[in-house]
Design a protein around this motif. Structure first.
Motif, PDB file in Angstrom:
ATOM      1  N   PHE A   1       0.838  -1.184   0.000  1.00  0.00           N
ATOM      2  CA  PHE A   1       0.000   0.000   0.000  1.00  0.00           C
ATOM      3  C   PHE A   1       0.879   1.243   0.000  1.00  0.00           C
ATOM      4  N   VAL A   2       0.274   2.369  -0.347  1.00  0.00           N
ATOM      5  CA  VAL A   2       0.891   3.677  -0.162  1.00  0.00           C
ATOM      6  C   VAL A   2       0.324   4.251   1.130  1.00  0.00           C
ATOM      7  N   SER A   3       1.158   4.423   2.142  1.00  0.00           N
ATOM      8  CA  SER A   3       0.692   4.909   3.440  1.00  0.00           C
ATOM      9  C   SER A   3       0.462   6.416   3.388  1.00  0.00           C
ATOM     10  N   LEU A   4      -0.635   6.852   3.982  1.00  0.00           N
ATOM     11  CA  LEU A   4      -0.942   8.267   4.118  1.00  0.00           C
ATOM     12  C   LEU A   4      -0.741   8.653   5.578  1.00  0.00           C
ATOM     13  N   VAL A   5       0.332   9.360   5.854  1.00  0.00           N
ATOM     14  CA  VAL A   5       0.662   9.733   7.238  1.00  0.00           C
ATOM     15  C   VAL A   5       0.019  11.076   7.554  1.00  0.00           C
ATOM     16  N   ARG A   6      -0.895  11.076   8.515  1.00  0.00           N
ATOM     17  CA  ARG A   6      -1.572  12.308   8.916  1.00  0.00           C
ATOM     18  C   ARG A   6      -0.945  12.856  10.191  1.00  0.00           C
ATOM     19  N   LYS A   7      -0.905  14.156  10.302  1.00  0.00           N
ATOM     20  CA  LYS A   7      -0.345  14.790  11.488  1.00  0.00           C
ATOM     21  C   LYS A   7      -1.168  14.488  12.729  1.00  0.00           C
ATOM     22  N   CYS A   8      -2.447  14.191  12.537  1.00  0.00           N
ATOM     23  CA  CYS A   8      -3.316  13.917  13.684  1.00  0.00           C
ATOM     24  C   CYS A   8      -3.169  12.489  14.199  1.00  0.00           C
ATOM     25  N   ASP A   9      -2.477  11.618  13.449  1.00  0.00           N
ATOM     26  CA  ASP A   9      -2.305  10.226  13.880  1.00  0.00           C
ATOM     27  C   ASP A   9      -1.064  10.087  14.754  1.00  0.00           C
ATOM     28  N   GLU A  10      -1.219   9.398  15.868  1.00  0.00           N
ATOM     29  CA  GLU A  10      -0.095   9.154  16.761  1.00  0.00           C
ATOM     30  C   GLU A  10       0.349   7.701  16.737  1.00  0.00           C
ATOM     31  N   ALA A  11      -0.396   6.853  16.065  1.00  0.00           N
ATOM     32  CA  ALA A  11      -0.054   5.434  16.022  1.00  0.00           C
ATOM     33  C   ALA A  11       1.182   5.212  15.160  1.00  0.00           C
ATOM     34  N   GLU A  12       1.958   4.198  15.518  1.00  0.00           N
ATOM     35  CA  GLU A  12       3.149   3.871  14.742  1.00  0.00           C
ATOM     36  C   GLU A  12       2.770   3.305  13.374  1.00  0.00           C
ATOM     37  N   GLN A  13       1.684   2.560  13.310  1.00  0.00           N
ATOM     38  CA  GLN A  13       1.252   1.994  12.045  1.00  0.00           C
ATOM     39  C   GLN A  13       0.322   2.981  11.330  1.00  0.00           C
ATOM     40  N   PRO A  14       0.418   3.077  10.011  1.00  0.00           N
ATOM     41  CA  PRO A  14      -0.453   4.004   9.280  1.00  0.00           C
ATOM     42  C   PRO A  14      -1.917   3.608   9.403  1.00  0.00           C
ATOM     43  N   ARG A  15      -2.768   4.605   9.527  1.00  0.00           N
ATOM     44  CA  ARG A  15      -4.195   4.356   9.636  1.00  0.00           C
ATOM     45  C   ARG A  15      -4.912   4.460   8.292  1.00  0.00           C
ATOM     46  N   LEU A  16      -4.373   5.294   7.390  1.00  0.00           N
ATOM     47  CA  LEU A  16      -4.940   5.445   6.060  1.00  0.00           C
ATOM     48  C   LEU A  16      -3.924   4.978   5.028  1.00  0.00           C
ATOM     49  N   MET A  17      -4.394   4.390   3.952  1.00  0.00           N
ATOM     50  CA  MET A  17      -3.477   3.937   2.913  1.00  0.00           C
ATOM     51  C   MET A  17      -4.206   3.844   1.585  1.00  0.00           C
ATOM     52  N   LEU A  18      -3.413   3.916   0.522  1.00  0.00           N
ATOM     53  CA  LEU A  18      -3.939   3.843  -0.830  1.00  0.00           C
ATOM     54  C   LEU A  18      -3.550   2.521  -1.465  1.00  0.00           C
ATOM     55  N   LYS A  19      -4.453   1.966  -2.235  1.00  0.00           N
ATOM     56  CA  LYS A  19      -4.128   0.838  -3.110  1.00  0.00           C
ATOM     57  C   LYS A  19      -4.158   1.374  -4.536  1.00  0.00           C
ATOM     58  N   ILE A  20      -3.059   1.198  -5.251  1.00  0.00           N
ATOM     59  CA  ILE A  20      -2.974   1.647  -6.637  1.00  0.00           C
ATOM     60  C   ILE A  20      -2.282   0.551  -7.442  1.00  0.00           C
ATOM     61  N   GLU A  21      -3.020  -0.121  -8.303  1.00  0.00           N
ATOM     62  CA  GLU A  21      -2.456  -1.210  -9.093  1.00  0.00           C
ATOM     63  C   GLU A  21      -3.000  -1.173 -10.510  1.00  0.00           C
ATOM     64  N   PHE A  22      -2.156  -1.575 -11.458  1.00  0.00           N
ATOM     65  CA  PHE A  22      -2.532  -1.617 -12.869  1.00  0.00           C
ATOM     66  C   PHE A  22      -2.058  -2.930 -13.480  1.00  0.00           C
ATOM     67  N   ARG A  23      -2.817  -3.395 -14.454  1.00  0.00           N
ATOM     68  CA  ARG A  23      -2.396  -4.498 -15.326  1.00  0.00           C
ATOM     69  C   ARG A  23      -2.423  -3.947 -16.750  1.00  0.00           C
ATOM     70  N   VAL A  24      -1.293  -4.025 -17.447  1.00  0.00           N
ATOM     71  CA  VAL A  24      -1.168  -3.367 -18.747  1.00  0.00           C
ATOM     72  C   VAL A  24      -0.678  -4.349 -19.808  1.00  0.00           C
ATOM     73  N   SER A  25      -0.899  -3.960 -21.072  1.00  0.00           N
ATOM     74  CA  SER A  25      -0.396  -4.714 -22.217  1.00  0.00           C
ATOM     75  C   SER A  25      -0.216  -3.717 -23.357  1.00  0.00           C
TER      76      SER A  25
END
Length: 231
Positions: A60-84
């Motif tokens: 995943f692509v982690s989205l680090v927010r200033k309001c989050d204090e947890a060590e692990q990311p709380r928000l993340m992006l999935k971005i995937e492609f299949r091409v030819s």
């Protein structure tokens, strides 16, 4: 064909890397890996975990927010492609894509999707481009219930969005996150990078539209006062 596919796939992955790293702090680079079909490639953020298929996939692509204090990311992006390569073996074509927002409120549990934007070039029983919403709707339940039909889960419904040429883009998706304040802690200067990438996407789609509809393109240019002569 193989060399062109590799070149175009790596260029696409590099462009995604430039876009996402230009917008998101500490974003990973995008990599190209082989697909089960040797005429296709998969593109997504590192790390890619190969395996027997049960756990293989991109990260995943982690989205680090200033309001989050947890060590692990709380928000993340999935971005995937299949091409030819396209049918003329001249240009890269997206066969499938998925990108969306995932959330991990409980660090002891895996990420869960909020919504997914998907595209399947060969789809026949669903819109080529569609959105899945992971939510509930009382109103939708009423519609199905009064018709005597079972209520499907919201995420099982394919909401159409734009078709092959005018489907949502990763750039529009990132802009949506910012506009709706789902995520706002971007890298400095991110908006200019996003707009530049979106302009390049729109140009590529316009060129592809002209290739597929040359008569309509000529008609419009002549209506605007241009003279079009075949080389």
């Amino acid at each position: 064909m193989s060399d062109l596919l590799e070149t175009e796939s790596n260029t696409f992955a590099a462009n995604l890397t430039d876009l996402v790293q230009g917008c998101v702090v500490d974003a990973p680079r995008f990599a190209v890996v082989n697909a089960s079909n040797d005429k296709q490639r998969r593109i997504g953020p590192e790390p890619f975990e190969p395996g027997d298929g049960s756990g293989a996939g991109f990260g995943f692509v982690s989205l680090v927010r200033k309001c989050d204090e947890a060590e692990q990311p709380r928000l993340m992006l999935k971005i995937e492609f299949r091409v030819s390569l396209d049918s003329q073996a001249e240009h890269l074509a997206v066969q499938q894509s998925t990108f969306g927002l995932w959330v991990r409120p409980d660090p002891q549990r895996g990420p869960r999707p909020v919504f997914r934007i998907e595209y399947d070039r060969e789809a026949t029983s669903k819109p080529l481009a569609h959105i899945h919403l992971h939510a509930e709707s009382v109103e939708l339940g009423w519609i199905y219930g009064t018709a005597g039909l079972p209520l499907p889960r919201m995420q099982e419904i394919h909401f159409p969005v734009g078709g092959r040429r005018f489907r949502p883009t990763v750039e529009e998706f990132l802009g949506f996150l910012n506009r709706e304040k789902l995520f706002t802690d971007w890298r400095p200067g991110w908006n200019a990078i996003l707009n530049s990438s979106l302009d390049a996407w729109n140009k590529r789609q316009a060129q592809a539209t002209v290739r597929n509809n040359p008569e309509a393109a000529i008609e419009q240019l002549e209506r605007m006062g241009y003279q079009v002569v075949a080389a």
